[in-house]
Design a protein around this motif. Sequence first.
Motif, mmCIF file in Angstrom:
data_model
loop_
_atom_site.group_PDB
_atom_site.id
_atom_site.type_symbol
_atom_site.label_atom_id
_atom_site.label_comp_id
_atom_site.label_asym_id
_atom_site.label_seq_id
_atom_site.Cartn_x
_atom_site.Cartn_y
_atom_site.Cartn_z
ATOM 1 N N UNK A 85 43.241 -3.528 45.760
ATOM 2 C CA UNK A 85 42.817 -3.336 47.159
ATOM 3 C C UNK A 85 42.477 -4.642 47.876
ATOM 4 N N UNK A 86 41.893 -5.601 47.122
ATOM 5 C CA UNK A 86 41.433 -6.852 47.749
ATOM 6 C C UNK A 86 42.378 -8.031 47.515
ATOM 7 N N UNK A 87 43.321 -7.889 46.585
ATOM 8 C CA UNK A 87 44.166 -9.035 46.242
ATOM 9 C C UNK A 87 43.395 -10.145 45.551
ATOM 10 N N UNK A 88 42.263 -9.789 44.930
ATOM 11 C CA UNK A 88 41.469 -10.790 44.201
ATOM 12 C C UNK A 88 41.025 -10.205 42.858
ATOM 13 N N UNK A 89 40.621 -11.087 41.939
ATOM 14 C CA UNK A 89 40.118 -10.643 40.642
ATOM 15 C C UNK A 89 38.612 -10.403 40.715
ATOM 16 N N UNK A 90 38.070 -9.899 39.599
ATOM 17 C CA UNK A 90 36.674 -9.430 39.600
ATOM 18 C C UNK A 90 35.655 -10.533 39.857
ATOM 19 N N UNK A 91 35.985 -11.807 39.513
ATOM 20 C CA UNK A 91 35.039 -12.887 39.792
ATOM 21 C C UNK A 91 34.762 -12.986 41.285
ATOM 22 N N UNK A 92 35.662 -12.460 42.114
ATOM 23 C CA UNK A 92 35.439 -12.442 43.560
ATOM 24 C C UNK A 92 34.965 -11.065 44.036
ATOM 25 N N UNK A 93 35.739 -10.014 43.784
ATOM 26 C CA UNK A 93 35.376 -8.711 44.386
ATOM 27 C C UNK A 93 34.146 -8.082 43.726
ATOM 28 N N UNK A 94 33.801 -8.572 42.519
ATOM 29 C CA UNK A 94 32.533 -8.209 41.877
ATOM 30 C C UNK A 94 32.402 -6.737 41.471
ATOM 31 N N UNK A 95 33.529 -6.084 41.214
ATOM 32 C CA UNK A 95 33.479 -4.749 40.606
ATOM 33 C C UNK A 95 33.892 -4.928 39.145
ATOM 34 N N UNK A 96 32.936 -4.692 38.259
ATOM 35 C CA UNK A 96 33.142 -4.985 36.836
ATOM 36 C C UNK A 96 33.254 -3.722 35.993
ATOM 37 N N UNK A 97 32.989 -2.561 36.601
ATOM 38 C CA UNK A 97 33.056 -1.310 35.847
ATOM 39 C C UNK A 97 33.169 -0.143 36.807
ATOM 40 N N UNK A 98 33.280 1.069 36.245
ATOM 41 C CA UNK A 98 33.471 2.255 37.081
ATOM 42 C C UNK A 98 32.211 2.667 37.844
ATOM 43 N N UNK A 99 31.085 2.042 37.527
ATOM 44 C CA UNK A 99 29.852 2.339 38.278
ATOM 45 C C UNK A 99 29.910 1.732 39.678
ATOM 46 N N UNK A 100 30.764 0.709 39.862
ATOM 47 C CA UNK A 100 30.933 0.045 41.177
ATOM 48 C C UNK A 100 29.563 -0.321 41.743
ATOM 49 N N UNK A 101 28.817 -1.132 41.004
ATOM 50 C CA UNK A 101 27.416 -1.397 41.361
ATOM 51 C C UNK A 101 27.255 -2.201 42.638
ATOM 52 N N UNK A 102 28.023 -3.270 42.790
ATOM 53 C CA UNK A 102 27.738 -4.178 43.901
ATOM 54 C C UNK A 102 29.007 -4.898 44.375
ATOM 55 N N UNK A 103 29.939 -4.148 44.985
ATOM 56 C CA UNK A 103 31.182 -4.806 45.430
ATOM 57 C C UNK A 103 30.865 -5.895 46.452
ATOM 58 N N UNK A 104 31.587 -6.998 46.390
ATOM 59 C CA UNK A 104 31.394 -8.053 47.391
ATOM 60 C C UNK A 104 32.386 -7.817 48.537
ATOM 61 N N UNK A 105 31.857 -7.248 49.625
ATOM 62 C CA UNK A 105 32.728 -6.876 50.744
ATOM 63 C C UNK A 105 33.190 -8.071 51.574
ATOM 64 N N UNK A 106 32.763 -9.289 51.185
ATOM 65 C CA UNK A 106 33.330 -10.471 51.865
ATOM 66 C C UNK A 106 34.805 -10.641 51.511
ATOM 67 N N UNK A 107 35.216 -10.032 50.394
ATOM 68 C CA UNK A 107 36.636 -10.005 50.036
ATOM 69 C C UNK A 107 37.173 -8.662 50.525
ATOM 70 N N UNK A 108 37.850 -8.708 51.650
ATOM 71 C CA UNK A 108 38.249 -7.477 52.331
ATOM 72 C C UNK A 108 39.302 -6.706 51.558
ATOM 73 N N UNK A 109 39.234 -5.369 51.671
ATOM 74 C CA UNK A 109 40.331 -4.540 51.165
ATOM 75 C C UNK A 109 41.434 -4.499 52.226
#
Length: 412
Positions: A85-109
């Motif tokens: 969705x964001x064209x970035x890896x987890x070090x940027x979008x910050x979704x590390x698991x299915x709990x989706x705790x704290x996505x970094x919305x500065x990396x737009x979908x």
Amino acid sequence: MNCKSIFSLFIALVSSAFVISQDANTKVIFVIADGISADVIEKLETPNLDLIAGKEGYTRAYVGGEKGGYSESPTISAVGYNSLLTGTWANKHNVWGNEIKDPNYNYWTIFRYVNEYRPELTTAIFSTWLDNRTKLVGENLINNGTFKLDYHFDGFEKDVVNFPHDDDSLYIHKIDEHVVSEASKVIKESAPDLTWVYLQYTDDMGHRYGDSERFYDAVKIMDDQMGRLWDAVQYRTKKYNENWQVWITTDHGRTEKDGKGHGGQSDRERSAWMLTNEKKLNGHFKEGLPGIVDIIPTILTTFNINPKKEQAWELDGIPLTHEASLANARAIVRGSELKLTWNSLQSNDEISIWIATTNNFADGGTDNYKLMTKVDASLEKAVIDISEMPSEFYKVVLSGKYNAINTWANKK
Ligand SMILES: [Zn+2]
């Protein structure tokens, strides 16, 4: 105005009208079929996928970021969806698991890009899973631009009246069927400009039965569902002369041993695939190994969206259509030198190498990049003197004629 100028003006008007009408008729749909490794999709008969992909529209692909590197991302579902969705890896979008705790919305979908740059376009999600819209796409969230989708059809995993839960996940199959039927209906009737369809049953059967007939049957069911979606796309293409770009992919592979698990970095868990009806595919799709992060840069190109430089320089993927300059940048720090490598996709291209020592973008700020040098792209490597820029962290952008790529380096 002489005859020649009138003729030129006429041509200019006709061609600009042509471009606009082409653009207005361009529609994109992308599908995630959950948890199918490349070896499985390749060994099973999938007549509908074959029909959509034609001769050249299938490739192996990868998920999981740079194995062992700064962008390594778990081969877990929501992580994979958000990398797409964001064209970035987890070090940027910050979704590390299915709990989706704290996505970094500065990396737009892709949905936010469309909403901000092409608000006239209509958007849709058809999904088993509600979190795809409410958390990953982040619909209606103040810190995510507060936008809404035009169509959504999801959340049925919470509807235990119509879809009572059973131990064999038959209810997930029924929800997938419901989702595909509704997506096909809305496409036929309303043709949203951007559509995401998400299907879950394959992953459930993989977890439960591993490499087995039950799992393979689920893949064949998905193939049949894609046939129905393709019929709807064909209907629009023929009746309304629309230009539909279809992407079908998966979010991760499965474990080597028995295919029941995923999440790690084995070759099979990282092995994904993608297919498309698009015919104007570039060398990165045809000869390289695309990543799941390449789909969004491609859709941005399809919709003529040119994100501002700061955003474009954060995308970890590159377009799979049209010309592209370079891919696969890597950087390591050795003493006072930064050693860079990349793959050049053009014969005559010059690349500019930019470096920043901050990552303010992650917090909504901007980074000051310094132009270090310009080099012949075909060299595919460079050594940069960083003695004047002491830092523990370097963010590097290589910018060519057609695209830029970025990579990070940490001082060990
Ligand atoms: Zn998954």
